[in-house]
Design a protein around this motif. Structure first.
Motif, PDB file in Angstrom:
ATOM      1  N   THR A   1       0.849  -1.184   0.000  1.00 25.35           N
ATOM      2  CA  THR A   1       0.000   0.000   0.000  1.00 25.35           C
ATOM      3  C   THR A   1       0.886   1.236   0.000  1.00 25.35           C
ATOM      4  OG1 THR A   1      -1.647  -1.226   1.268  1.00 25.35           O
ATOM      5  CG2 THR A   1      -1.878   1.161   1.214  1.00 25.35           C
ATOM      6  N   CYS A   2       0.504   2.213  -0.797  1.00 23.88           N
ATOM      7  CA  CYS A   2       1.297   3.437  -0.921  1.00 23.88           C
ATOM      8  C   CYS A   2       0.465   4.647  -0.495  1.00 23.88           C
ATOM      9  CB  CYS A   2       1.743   3.599  -2.381  1.00 23.88           C
ATOM     10  SG  CYS A   2       2.784   5.036  -2.676  1.00 23.88           S
ATOM     11  N   PHE A   3       1.077   5.468   0.343  1.00 21.96           N
ATOM     12  CA  PHE A   3       0.458   6.720   0.774  1.00 21.96           C
ATOM     13  C   PHE A   3       1.343   7.867   0.311  1.00 21.96           C
ATOM     14  CE2 PHE A   3      -1.246   3.537   3.553  1.00 21.96           C
ATOM     15  CZ  PHE A   3      -2.526   3.959   3.859  1.00 21.96           C
ATOM     16  N   ILE A   4       0.718   8.957  -0.102  1.00 22.79           N
ATOM     17  CA  ILE A   4       1.464  10.134  -0.554  1.00 22.79           C
ATOM     18  C   ILE A   4       1.044  11.349   0.274  1.00 22.79           C
ATOM     19  CG2 ILE A   4       1.818   9.250  -2.888  1.00 22.79           C
ATOM     20  CD1 ILE A   4      -0.448  11.152  -3.814  1.00 22.79           C
ATOM     21  N   PRO A   5       1.922  12.338   0.362  1.00 25.07           N
ATOM     22  CA  PRO A   5       1.575  13.505   1.179  1.00 25.07           C
ATOM     23  C   PRO A   5       0.513  14.385   0.531  1.00 25.07           C
ATOM     24  CG  PRO A   5       3.720  13.797   0.148  1.00 25.07           C
ATOM     25  CD  PRO A   5       3.266  12.408  -0.180  1.00 25.07           C
TER      26      PRO A   5
ATOM     27  N   ILE B   1       3.268  20.788  -7.060  1.00 24.75           N
ATOM     28  CA  ILE B   1       3.293  19.408  -6.573  1.00 24.75           C
ATOM     29  C   ILE B   1       1.932  18.782  -6.849  1.00 24.75           C
ATOM     30  CG2 ILE B   1       3.451  17.942  -4.521  1.00 24.75           C
ATOM     31  CD1 ILE B   1       5.235  20.094  -3.272  1.00 24.75           C
ATOM     32  N   GLN B   2       1.946  17.593  -7.437  1.00 25.05           N
ATOM     33  CA  GLN B   2       0.689  16.894  -7.675  1.00 25.05           C
ATOM     34  C   GLN B   2       0.269  16.172  -6.402  1.00 25.05           C
ATOM     35  OE1 GLN B   2       2.110  15.066 -11.504  1.00 25.05           O
ATOM     36  NE2 GLN B   2      -0.045  15.390 -11.999  1.00 25.05           N
TER      37      GLN B   2
ATOM     38  N   PRO C   1      -4.423  17.074  -9.248  1.00 21.01           N
ATOM     39  CA  PRO C   1      -4.200  18.512  -9.459  1.00 21.01           C
ATOM     40  C   PRO C   1      -2.860  18.956  -8.875  1.00 21.01           C
ATOM     41  CG  PRO C   1      -5.833  18.150  -7.725  1.00 21.01           C
ATOM     42  CD  PRO C   1      -5.502  16.804  -8.301  1.00 21.01           C
ATOM     43  N   ARG C   2      -2.344  20.073  -9.384  1.00 22.80           N
ATOM     44  CA  ARG C   2      -1.072  20.632  -8.904  1.00 22.80           C
ATOM     45  C   ARG C   2      -1.337  21.761  -7.921  1.00 22.80           C
ATOM     46  NH1 ARG C   2       3.414  18.934 -11.572  1.00 22.80           N
ATOM     47  NH2 ARG C   2       3.047  17.760 -13.481  1.00 22.80           N
TER      48      ARG C   2
END
Length: 143
Positions: A20-24, A54-55, A48-49
């Motif tokens: 599982t991957c989490f992004i900020p 940053i996306q 969105p950016r």
């Protein structure tokens, strides 16, 4: 960010391994950051950016947050500079430092923190204060 190590292949590998991957997801008006679940590596291209280019998922998107479902094992830490004592110079907002403190309050085991850096980002010493959290390891190419 353009001056940071590209993590696209790492994200693809996370999914290939069935992890599982989490992004900020940053809240631009504060120093609050959440780590939200990424459905697939392809999802990043449709995000969105921010004003920092940053996306990330929009603030109104309802997504699973890592700390509400057991926490994280590993966090890749960005930074402008690092020293050999594992201090990290961020961008001054304290997003990751504050998030790590929340991790310590809500999960039993601290996530391992790994910074990916260019060798040019390794300094003799970076400025730190009492709010800065050291990373567990800084990985860079040393030619």
């Amino acid at each position: 960010m353009p001056d940071e190590i590209e993590t696209e292949e790492i994200i693809k590998d996370i999914f290939r391994q069935g992890k599982t991957c989490f992004i900020p997801r940053y809240q631009v008006q504060s120093n609050h950051m959440d780590m939200v679940k990424l459905a697939s590596p392809e999802e990043i291209a449709s995000l969105p950016r921010t004003s920092w280019n940053i996306q990330q998922p929009g603030e109104d998107a309802v997504l699973e947050e890592a700390l509400s479902t057991g926490g994280l094992d590993l966090i890749f830490m960005p930074g402008l500079g690092f020293d050999k004592q594992n201090n990290r110079l961020g961008r001054g907002k304290g997003y990751y430092d504050a998030y790590l403190k929340r991790c310590l309050q809500s999960q039993d085991v601290k996530p391992y923190t790994l910074a990916l850096a260019f060798k040019e980002q390794i300094c003799l010493q970076v400025p730190v204060d009492e709010n800065d959290v050291k990373v567990d390891e800084v990985l860079y190419e040393d030619c």
